[in-house]
Design an enzyme around this catalytic site. Structure first.
Site, PDB file in Angstrom:
ATOM      1  N   LYS A   1       0.837  -1.212   0.000  1.00 42.09           N
ATOM      2  CA  LYS A   1       0.000   0.000   0.000  1.00 42.09           C
ATOM      3  C   LYS A   1       0.874   1.266   0.000  1.00 42.09           C
ATOM      4  O   LYS A   1       0.658   2.177  -0.794  1.00 42.09           O
ATOM      5  CB  LYS A   1      -0.937   0.007   1.224  1.00 42.09           C
ATOM      6  CG  LYS A   1      -1.880  -1.194   1.270  1.00 42.09           C
ATOM      7  CD  LYS A   1      -2.797  -1.155   2.476  1.00 42.09           C
ATOM      8  CE  LYS A   1      -2.097  -1.323   3.807  1.00 42.09           C
ATOM      9  NZ  LYS A   1      -1.442  -2.642   4.005  1.00 42.09           N
TER      10      LYS A   1
ATOM     11  N   ARG B   1      -9.945   0.419   8.388  1.00 40.61           N
ATOM     12  CA  ARG B   1      -9.472  -0.921   8.722  1.00 40.61           C
ATOM     13  C   ARG B   1     -10.537  -1.746   9.411  1.00 40.61           C
ATOM     14  O   ARG B   1     -10.313  -2.918   9.721  1.00 40.61           O
ATOM     15  CB  ARG B   1      -8.291  -0.783   9.672  1.00 40.61           C
ATOM     16  CG  ARG B   1      -6.966  -1.013   9.026  1.00 40.61           C
ATOM     17  CD  ARG B   1      -5.953  -0.948  10.128  1.00 40.61           C
ATOM     18  NE  ARG B   1      -4.737  -1.592   9.784  1.00 40.61           N
ATOM     19  CZ  ARG B   1      -3.723  -0.981   9.195  1.00 40.61           C
ATOM     20  NH1 ARG B   1      -3.810   0.261   8.822  1.00 40.61           N
ATOM     21  NH2 ARG B   1      -2.615  -1.654   8.971  1.00 40.61           N
TER      22      ARG B   1
ATOM     23  N   ARG C   1      11.668  -5.586   4.875  1.00 43.41           N
ATOM     24  CA  ARG C   1      11.435  -4.137   4.709  1.00 43.41           C
ATOM     25  C   ARG C   1      12.357  -3.320   5.614  1.00 43.41           C
ATOM     26  O   ARG C   1      12.603  -3.668   6.766  1.00 43.41           O
ATOM     27  CB  ARG C   1       9.985  -3.791   5.049  1.00 43.41           C
ATOM     28  CG  ARG C   1       9.773  -2.272   5.062  1.00 43.41           C
ATOM     29  CD  ARG C   1       8.346  -1.856   5.095  1.00 43.41           C
ATOM     30  NE  ARG C   1       7.621  -2.437   6.214  1.00 43.41           N
ATOM     31  CZ  ARG C   1       6.310  -2.367   6.347  1.00 43.41           C
ATOM     32  NH1 ARG C   1       5.585  -1.766   5.431  1.00 43.41           N
ATOM     33  NH2 ARG C   1       5.714  -2.923   7.370  1.00 43.41           N
TER      34      ARG C   1
ATOM     35  N   ARG D   1      11.148  -1.598  11.157  1.00 45.17           N
ATOM     36  CA  ARG D   1      10.023  -1.267  12.028  1.00 45.17           C
ATOM     37  C   ARG D   1       9.884  -2.293  13.154  1.00 45.17           C
ATOM     38  O   ARG D   1      10.076  -3.491  12.937  1.00 45.17           O
ATOM     39  CB  ARG D   1       8.716  -1.240  11.204  1.00 45.17           C
ATOM     40  CG  ARG D   1       8.389   0.145  10.684  1.00 45.17           C
ATOM     41  CD  ARG D   1       7.263   0.176   9.695  1.00 45.17           C
ATOM     42  NE  ARG D   1       6.057  -0.538  10.065  1.00 45.17           N
ATOM     43  CZ  ARG D   1       4.936  -0.522   9.345  1.00 45.17           C
ATOM     44  NH1 ARG D   1       4.888   0.185   8.228  1.00 45.17           N
ATOM     45  NH2 ARG D   1       3.880  -1.199   9.726  1.00 45.17           N
TER      46      ARG D   1
ATOM     47  N   ARG E   1      -0.672  -9.195  13.187  1.00 51.91           N
ATOM     48  CA  ARG E   1      -1.243  -8.209  12.251  1.00 51.91           C
ATOM     49  C   ARG E   1      -2.085  -8.906  11.186  1.00 51.91           C
ATOM     50  O   ARG E   1      -3.145  -8.405  10.794  1.00 51.91           O
ATOM     51  CB  ARG E   1      -0.113  -7.396  11.599  1.00 51.91           C
ATOM     52  CG  ARG E   1       0.484  -6.388  12.573  1.00 51.91           C
ATOM     53  CD  ARG E   1       1.864  -5.931  12.146  1.00 51.91           C
ATOM     54  NE  ARG E   1       1.895  -5.248  10.885  1.00 51.91           N
ATOM     55  CZ  ARG E   1       3.008  -5.089  10.155  1.00 51.91           C
ATOM     56  NH1 ARG E   1       4.153  -5.580  10.572  1.00 51.91           N
ATOM     57  NH2 ARG E   1       2.953  -4.428   9.019  1.00 51.91           N
TER      58      ARG E   1
END
Ligand code: AP5
Length: 216
Positions: free
Chosen positions: A13, A89, A128, A161, A172
């Site tokens: 996203k 969400r 990431r 992160r 998640r």
């Protein structure tokens, strides 16, 4: 163009939002980025949301909806169109968003659902890296920074992160799966849902979406 980007963690996203923002010249509003900025600045909101984010849980609806409401009521941020990333969400957030947008006369054109498979998600999220200063996104394999640990854009520190570890990714995903269907159904019923295969490269996904917008 007025869009929301939907999809599981790691579907791309944020990556796609950066490409679309330039291609369409619209504002990008990411609740994840806003909340992480609050955490970085150690504001009272940042302290409040830290436990949720680092545990992979959703921040309460009323907290994020207040943030979105204030973005839309100030600075004329959505004057030339907008793209929401990470919001809504939950179905409650989707309903609240319609109320906020209805008041501002800027109702959505499309909800873009980025479909991605679990192995791809895990590979993307565990690899990431993000710039602590400007938020630029990297990946240790797909898109490594030219100099390890240093942002190509602003020379800031590139970090991992706190919620990008396997255990939190799993939480998640569970949270996402519980909430995704009601939101997808909500936009499907409005005739605004567009699905795209986000396992493809981000440039391919961009191309598919741009031709879809051109055709509409
Ligand atoms: P948020 O920041 O929104 O995280 P997320 O939804 O889990 O999504 P991610 O940012 O992890 O993934 P992404 O889809 O943007 O992927 P990206 O482009 O970075 O939210 C974080 C937390 O904040 C939540 O858990 C919650 O606690 C809280 N929160 C936020 N909004 C909330 C709300 N509305 N309500 C309640 N709580 C809220 O890509 C990932 C990696 O893959 C990158 O390294 C990238 O380089 C790579 N990549 C991306 N696309 C491709 C591609 N097509 N090909 C190859 N590599 C790719």
């Amino acid at each position: 163009m007025k869009l929301v980007l939907l999809g599981p963690p790691g579907a791309g996203k944020g990556t796609l939002a950066n490409l679309l923002k330039d291609a369409l010249q619209i504002s990008h509003i990411s609740t994840g980025d806003i909340l992480r900025e609050e955490m970085k600045n150690k504001t009272s909101l940042g302290q409040e949301v830290k436990q949720y984010i680092e545990g992979g849980k959703l921040v309460p609806d009323e907290v994020v909806t207040k943030l979105i409401e204030s973005r839309f009521s100030s600075n004329n941020i959505a004057a030339n169109g907008y793209m929401l990333d990470g919001y809504p969400r939950t179905k409650k957030q989707a309903e609240d968003l319609d109320r906020i947008l209805g008041d501002s006369g800027k109702l959505l054109d499309y909800a873009i659902y980025l479909e991605s498979s679990l192995p791809v998600i895990i590979q993307r999220l565990t690899g990431r890296r993000v710039c602590r200063n400007c938020g630029a996104l990297f990946h240790i394999k797909n898109k490594p920074p030219r100099e390890e640990g240093v942002c190509d854009v602003c020379k800031g520190e590139v970090y991992q992160r706190a919620d990008d570890n396997e255990e939190t990714i799993k939480t998640r995903m569970d949270v996402y799966l519980k909430n995704a269907k009601p939101i997808v159904d909500y936009y499907q019923a409005q005739g605004k849902l567009k699905e795209v295969d986000a396992d493809k490269s981000s440039q391919e996904v961009l191309k598919i979406l741009m031709s879809m917008f051109d055709a509409s």
